[in-house]
Design a protein around this motif. Structure first.
Motif, short mmCIF file in Angstrom:
data_model
loop_
_atom_site.label_atom_id
_atom_site.label_comp_id
_atom_site.label_asym_id
_atom_site.label_seq_id
_atom_site.Cartn_x
_atom_site.Cartn_y
_atom_site.Cartn_z
N ASN A 115 56.35 7.70 -35.86
CA ASN A 115 55.98 8.83 -36.70
C ASN A 115 57.22 9.68 -37.00
O ASN A 115 57.95 10.06 -36.09
CB ASN A 115 54.93 9.67 -35.97
N SER A 135 55.88 8.89 -42.16
CA SER A 135 54.72 9.77 -42.06
C SER A 135 53.49 8.99 -42.51
O SER A 135 53.61 7.90 -43.10
CB SER A 135 54.90 11.01 -42.95
N GLN A 136 52.31 9.52 -42.25
CA GLN A 136 51.09 8.85 -42.68
C GLN A 136 51.06 8.67 -44.19
O GLN A 136 50.66 7.62 -44.70
CB GLN A 136 49.87 9.65 -42.22
N SER A 153 43.11 5.15 -39.82
CA SER A 153 44.38 5.37 -39.13
C SER A 153 44.14 6.19 -37.87
O SER A 153 43.13 6.88 -37.73
CB SER A 153 45.38 6.09 -40.05
N THR A 154 45.09 6.11 -36.96
CA THR A 154 45.05 6.89 -35.74
C THR A 154 46.48 7.10 -35.27
O THR A 154 47.43 6.64 -35.92
CB THR A 154 44.21 6.18 -34.66
N GLN A 155 46.64 7.80 -34.17
CA GLN A 155 47.95 8.08 -33.62
C GLN A 155 47.93 7.83 -32.11
O GLN A 155 46.88 7.79 -31.49
CB GLN A 155 48.39 9.53 -33.89
N ARG A 179 45.02 14.49 -30.11
CA ARG A 179 44.18 14.07 -31.24
C ARG A 179 43.26 15.19 -31.71
O ARG A 179 42.90 15.24 -32.87
CB ARG A 179 43.38 12.83 -30.85
N SER A 183 47.51 15.86 -35.16
CA SER A 183 47.98 14.48 -35.16
C SER A 183 49.39 14.34 -35.72
O SER A 183 49.95 13.25 -35.69
CB SER A 183 47.02 13.62 -36.00
N HIS A 184 49.96 15.43 -36.18
CA HIS A 184 51.27 15.35 -36.85
C HIS A 184 52.41 15.01 -35.90
O HIS A 184 53.43 14.49 -36.33
CB HIS A 184 51.58 16.66 -37.57
N ASN A 189 52.38 6.22 -35.59
CA ASN A 189 51.25 6.12 -36.51
C ASN A 189 50.72 4.69 -36.48
O ASN A 189 51.51 3.73 -36.49
CB ASN A 189 51.67 6.48 -37.93
N VAL A 191 47.92 2.25 -38.49
CA VAL A 191 47.05 2.18 -39.67
C VAL A 191 46.52 0.76 -39.82
O VAL A 191 47.24 -0.22 -39.62
CB VAL A 191 47.78 2.62 -40.95
#
Length: 228
Positions: A115, A135-136, A153-155, A179, A183-184, A189, A191
């Motif tokens: 990320n 980034s996402q 998507s998730t982190q 979470r 999430s930043h 990341n 996906v």
């Protein structure tokens, strides 16, 4: 601990791969073993990255390949997992085109990348401290440009990169809180995408006849040429 936390997120996306063909690319082997129910598990490592035998016992299931020319037929795998691959590829677009080619129409692709905003991408002592972080939004745009549709998507890795055993024991709590709060600032990341296969309208009978009669005469075999 990093492997454990990422594995949990991957398994949540793919809880049952029974009977499916699963390909890992990059350095995906630490995350493949958990999908033991799959019909076939194998891995490719790019030429510039080098290769390591996997698994440690039994027949080897990993190969060193040119990421721009995968040794697979079209539409041959059900799932593809990219780890430490996208951010380190020197031939990003060609590699994604190859993944699209070998993935079945109903197949799925998961990408794990560092990320851009996370701490893990800022320290070279971490496995995600090399290459190009995303980034996402950047990741979603890149995949759409190569005919993939982001599904979810998730982190993972909200815990700071550390070797402290006391802090590592609190990693599950960091994940839950991270979470919920933001999430930043996750370390990676993750996906999942599907393959875009655009529908083509079938030709009607009249259109097929017009197409046939419009072909040049030279491409129609003569009686003499049929013998050869």
């Amino acid at each position: 601990m990093a492997r454990h936390l990422i594995r949990r997120r991957l398994r949540a996306f793919w809880p049952d791969l029974h009977g499916l063909e699963v390909l890992g690319m990059g350095y995906a082997t630490p995350y493949l073993r958990q999908f033991h129910e799959a019909a076939r598990l194998f891995a490719f490592m790019p030429l510039t990255q080098g290769v390591m035998r996997w698994p440690g016992e039994g027949r080897n299931s990993v190969a060193l390949v040119d990421e721009t020319e995968l040794p697979l037929t079209n539409f041959s795998v059900d799932r593809v997992l990219l780890v430490h691959c996208l951010e380190n590829s020197d031939y990003l677009r060609d590699m994604l085109n190859e993944v699209w080619r070998v993935l079945k129409g109903e197949g799925r692709l998961i990408i794990v990348v560092p990320n851009r905003r996370g701490l893990w991408a800022r320290f070279e002592r971490t496995p995600f401290g090399y290459g190009h972080p995303y980034s996402q939004m950047q990741l979603s745009r890149l995949l759409r440009e190569h005919s993939f549709t982001p599904l979810r998507s998730t982190q993972a890795l909200f815990i700071p990169p550390t070797h402290s055993r006391a802090l590592l024991r609190t990693a599950p709590a960091w994940e839950r809180i991270g979470r919920r709060v933001s999430s930043h600032f996750a370390g990676v990341n993750i996906v999942e995408v599907s393959k875009q296969v655009y529908a083509v309208r079938p030709l009607r009978a009249a259109e097929r006849r017009r197409l046939t009669w419009s072909l040049p005469q030279v491409v129609r075999p003569t009686p003499a040429s049929r013998r050869y």
